[in-house]
Design an enzyme around this catalytic site. Structure first.
Site, PDB file in Angstrom:
ATOM      1  N   THR A 168      -7.826   2.535   7.249  1.00  0.00           N
ATOM      2  CA  THR A 168      -7.202   3.107   8.459  1.00  0.00           C
ATOM      3  C   THR A 168      -8.173   4.129   9.044  1.00  0.00           C
ATOM      4  OG1 THR A 168      -4.977   2.783   7.671  1.00  0.00           O
ATOM      5  CG2 THR A 168      -5.284   4.647   9.164  1.00  0.00           C
ATOM      6  N   GLY A 209       1.735   4.430   3.410  1.00  0.00           N
ATOM      7  CA  GLY A 209       2.545   4.927   4.522  1.00  0.00           C
ATOM      8  C   GLY A 209       3.993   5.232   4.182  1.00  0.00           C
TER       9      GLY A 209
HETATM   10  N1  ASP Z   1      -1.125   4.490   6.178  1.00  0.00           N
HETATM   11  C1  ASP Z   1      -1.361   3.127   6.534  1.00  0.00           C
HETATM   12  C2  ASP Z   1      -0.060   2.386   6.452  1.00  0.00           C
HETATM   13  O1  ASP Z   1       0.692   2.589   5.523  1.00  0.00           O
HETATM   14  C3  ASP Z   1      -2.381   2.450   5.676  1.00  0.00           C
HETATM   15  C4  ASP Z   1      -3.642   3.241   5.391  1.00  0.00           C
HETATM   16  O2  ASP Z   1      -3.742   4.388   5.717  1.00  0.00           O
HETATM   17  O3  ASP Z   1      -4.586   2.654   4.848  1.00  0.00           O
HETATM   18  O4  ASP Z   1       0.166   1.548   7.278  1.00  0.00           O
END
Ligand code: ASP
Length: 350
Positions: A216, A270
């Site tokens: 991300t 998340g």
């Molecule tokens: N936080 C993101 C999600 O849960 C994934 C990530 O940060 O890699 O969609």
């Protein structure tokens, strides 16, 4: 006679008192001015995801590519801020650049869902107004962060999802791409591997059918006018179920900015970030408890998130130009660049 002597003494004493007062005030003024001039008046922080990023699994070539992409994004954001541009423009530009890179799980390099599609989430927040915009589960938007900004600036809403968000994108004339634009071999193979793991474990829970998140992207910035902004963009979790939306497009969970405290962008599992309102929690600890940026990030990431079994990290910057980058995973692609200093880029735990 006696009276005038007393008067003379009294005026000498008050003269001396005034001098001491003036000297002390000047010293305090000089100290504050020095403190102020040494503080960066602008700067930015970026991340490219947290997770199992181990030195032993990294080739020199891959490491070089990640460092280069982060450095280029930092330099672009720094250029905007140095030229007097807004923190909003800086974070949008930086996140767009990382979305266009196949290295990160956002835009071009997004992971695949359970159905073999790519569904993207993004958000942006302006710390000077507390305005925010976000999109979730979009499938044809080249740069979801820019659509999030349009939601903030050109609609009365904060969050738009799926087909509605894409109809709004068409109305606004933003770039749409065919679904195969998001195909990358690396992410496809990751998805295949993740599906195999799932069928090996038929009774596994949702937590087990998703791969550990990495990639991300996010940015936080402070501009010369003292305005803070934050933005985050992601493809979510590999093999996520239909309709799953993570923390990245949720204001307060994956993204938050308030000129009174700080700007935060998160990355990690998340579902934990949503339940703990990680980004807002950090800002609130500064606002209501008077914690420093580092103390607030330490409390939320290293203590609360870790104790509850959540994994991930955040990048943050406050109105004084302090920077914090903390995570409880093996690594986090990250970096910062503040006024008159070279870019710092890091990957592993140090
Ligand atoms: N936080 C993101 C999600 O849960 C994934 C990530 O940060 O890699 O969609």
């Amino acid at each position: 006679m006696g009276e005038s002597l007393i008067m003379k003494r009294a005026s000498k004493v008050s003269y001396r008192g005034t001098r001491i007062l003036i000297i002390s005030l000047s010293l305090v003024f000089l100290f504050c001015a020095k403190e102020k001039s040494e503080r960066p008046t602008f700067g930015l922080v970026v991340h490219g995801g947290a997770g199992t990023i181990l030195r032993k699994n990294m080739t020199p070539e891959r490491e070089k590519n990640y460092r280069l992409a982060l450095t280029q994004a930092l330099s672009a954001g720094y250029g905007i801020l140095e030229g007097g541009g807004s923190s909003l423009d800086a974070v949008e530009t930086v996140v767009r650049m990382l979305e266009d890179s196949p290295l990160f799980n956002a835009g071009k390099g997004a992971v695949f869902t359970d159905q073999g599609t790519n569904e993207l989430d993004a958000s942006i927040m302006d710390g000077s107004t507390l305005n925010a915009g976000a999109v979730a589960a979009v499938k044809h938007i080249k740069n979801p962060v820019s659509l999030a900004r349009l939601v903030m600036e050109k609609s009365p809403h904060v969050l738009m999802v799926g087909e509605g968000a894409e109809a709004f994108a068409r109305e606004q004339g933003i770039e749409l791409v065919p679904r195969d634009y998001f195909y990358t071999e690396k992410r496809w193979k990751q998805w295949q591997g993740s599906k195999k793991k799932k069928s090996d474990k038929p009774s596994s829970s949702m937590l087990h059918v998703t791969s550990p998140p990495v990639g991300t992207v996010g940015a936080t910035a402070l501009d010369k006018n003292g305005n803070l902004a934050a933005a985050t963009s992601t493809g979510g979790l590999t093999n996520k179920k239909f309709g799953r939306v993570g923390d990245s497009p949720l204001i307060g969970a994956g993204t938050y900015a308030d000129n009174g405290s700080c700007a935060v962008s998160g990355t990690g599992h998340g579902e934990y970030f949503m339940r703990f309102l990680v980004a807002y929690d950090i800002s609130s600890l500064m606002t209501y408890r008077g914690l420093s940026l580092n103390e607030a990030v330490e409390t939320v990431i290293m203590q609360k998130l870790t104790q509850q079994g959540g994994s991930g990290g955040v990048i943050a910057i406050d109105r004084k130009g302090n920077v914090s980058m903390k995570f409880n995973t093996e690594g986090m692609y990250r970096g910062f660049m503040v006024e008159n200093q070279d870019a710092v880029v890091k990957i592993y735990k140090e």
